[in-house]
Design a protein around this motif. Structure first.
Motif, PDB file in Angstrom:
ATOM      1  N   CYS A 169       0.843  -1.198   0.000  1.00 11.00           N
ATOM      2  CA  CYS A 169       0.000   0.000   0.000  1.00 11.00           C
ATOM      3  C   CYS A 169       0.883   1.254   0.000  1.00 11.00           C
ATOM      4  N   HIS A 185       0.091   4.116   1.028  1.00 11.13           N
ATOM      5  CA  HIS A 185      -0.135   4.980   2.187  1.00 11.13           C
ATOM      6  C   HIS A 185       0.448   4.382   3.462  1.00 11.13           C
ATOM      7  N   CYS A 186       0.106   3.103   3.759  1.00 10.96           N
ATOM      8  CA  CYS A 186       0.539   2.543   5.050  1.00 10.96           C
ATOM      9  C   CYS A 186       1.658   1.509   4.897  1.00 10.96           C
ATOM     10  N   CYS A 209      -4.622   0.008  -0.006  1.00  5.87           N
ATOM     11  CA  CYS A 209      -5.230  -1.148   0.676  1.00  5.87           C
ATOM     12  C   CYS A 209      -6.645  -0.802   1.157  1.00  5.87           C
ATOM     13  N   CYS A 230      -6.987   1.936   3.729  1.00  7.57           N
ATOM     14  CA  CYS A 230      -6.642   3.310   3.308  1.00  7.57           C
ATOM     15  C   CYS A 230      -7.537   3.838   2.190  1.00  7.57           C
TER      16      CYS A 230
END
Ligand SMILES: [Zn+2]
Length: 259
Positions: free
Chosen positions: A155, A157-158, A179, A182
Motif C-alpha cells: 500500500c 499509504h501505510c 489497501c 486506506c
C-alpha cells in the motif's frame, strides 16, 4: 570523431530528401541515438535496406561531440525477426513498444537494460504463437526502468504488504496500490483484484518470457492490469501512444470482419 560500432534496433526512421534518412535507434551501449544515414535509400552496399524496425543490426557510426546527430556509416544484419513481419498482430504490438521507447527515452547514456528489454520482448514476440499479454509485460517493466516504479506489492499509504484475496484500489497519481484500510483516503482511481496486482508485480520482477507464462488464462486480470498500466503511463509520461490506438482499431475491424 569517436566511432561506435555495435548491435542496435531501429526505433523509427524518416526520409530526408531523395536519398538520406534520419534514424532513431537503440544501441546496446550508448542508449538511444539519432543519426543521419547519407544515401541510405540508395546504397545497397552500405545499408542494404537494413535500417528498419524488427531487425537486430550491427551499426557503425561516428559521433561528433558538438552535434546531437551521429553519422551512420553502414549497417549489417545480425538477426531477422521473420515471424513479426509475417503477423499483423505481432507487428502492431511491436510498433507500440518501439513508439514507447522512441518517445520516452532520453538520448544517449548507457542503457543496456533498455536494450535487453527490447531484445527479449522481440524474441518472445517472434517465437510465440500468440502475442498474449506481452505488450503489457513490456510496459510494466519499462515503467519500472523509467524510474516511475509503480508499487503493486504494498500500500502506498501505510506500506502494508498485500496478501490474500479481495479487491483493492490503485492510485494512478500516487503510483501504487491502496489497501482496504486506506481506501477512504479517496486517492484510488482504479479497482484492482489482488490477483491482478500479483500479476503486475510478477511482470515487473520476472524476465519477460516467465512474466507472460504467469498469466494462465486469467484474462480478466490481464484486462484490468492493461487498464491500470495504460492510465499510469498516460498520466506520468503525459501522452498517449498512437500505435496503441491504431492497434485497437485494426484488431477491432479484424474481429468484425471475422464476425
Ligand atoms: Zn494502506
Amino acid at each position: 570523431m569517436p566511432r561506435y560500432q555495435g548491435p542496435a534496433f531501429v526505433l523509427k526512421k524518416w526520409d530526408l530528401g531523395e536519398s538520406d534518412q534520419l534514424v532513431s535507434f537503440l544501441s546496446s551501449s550508448r542508449g538511444k541515438l539519432r543519426g543521419i544515414a547519407k544515401g541510405a535509400k540508395r546504397s545497397k552496399k552500405r545499408f542494404g535496406g537494413l535500417l528498419s524496425p524488427f531487425l537486430l543490426v550491427d551499426i557503425e557510426c561516428f559521433e561528433n561531440p558538438n552535434r546531437d546527430l551521429v553519422r551512420i556509416e553502414r549497417c549489417s544484419l545480425i538477426h531477422y525477426y521473420a515471424s513479426i513481419y509475417g503477423d499483423l498482430e505481432k507487428l502492431l504490438v511491436g510498433c507500440c513498444a518501439l513508439e514507447f521507447l522512441e518517445r520516452v527515452l532520453p538520448e544517449r547514456g548507457s542503457q543496456e537494460d533498455w536494450f535487453q528489454l527490447l531484445q527479449s520482448s522481440l524474441e518472445c514476440l517472434n517465437q510465440r504463437a500468440e502475442t498474449g499479454p506481452l505488450l503489457w509485460v513490456f510496459f510494466a517493466k519499462a515503467l519500472n526502468l523509467l524510474g516511475l516504479q509503480p508499487q503493486f506489492g504494498q500500500c502506498i499509504h501505510c506500506r502494508r504488504r498485500l496478501g490474500g484475496s479481495g479487491v483493492f484500489g490503485f492510485s494512478v497519481p500516487h503510483g501504487g496500490v491502496v489497501c482496504g484500510a486506506c481506501i477512504q483516503k479517496g486517492t484510488a482511481t482504479h479497482r484492482a483484484a489482488s490477483d491482478t496486482l500479483r500479476l503486475l508485480d510478477s511482470w515487473v520482477m520476472l524476465p519477460v518470457e516467465e512474466g507472460i507464462s504467469t498469466v494462465d488464462g486469467r484474462n480478466r486480470c490481464v484486462r484490468e492490469a492493461a487498464r491500470i498500466l495504460e492510465a499510469f503511463f498516460v498520466y506520468h509520461v503525459g501522452r498517449e501512444l498512437r500505435s496503441l490506438r491504431v492497434m485497437r482499431e485494426v484488431l477491432a475491424d479484424r474481429r468484425k470482419v471475422k464476425g
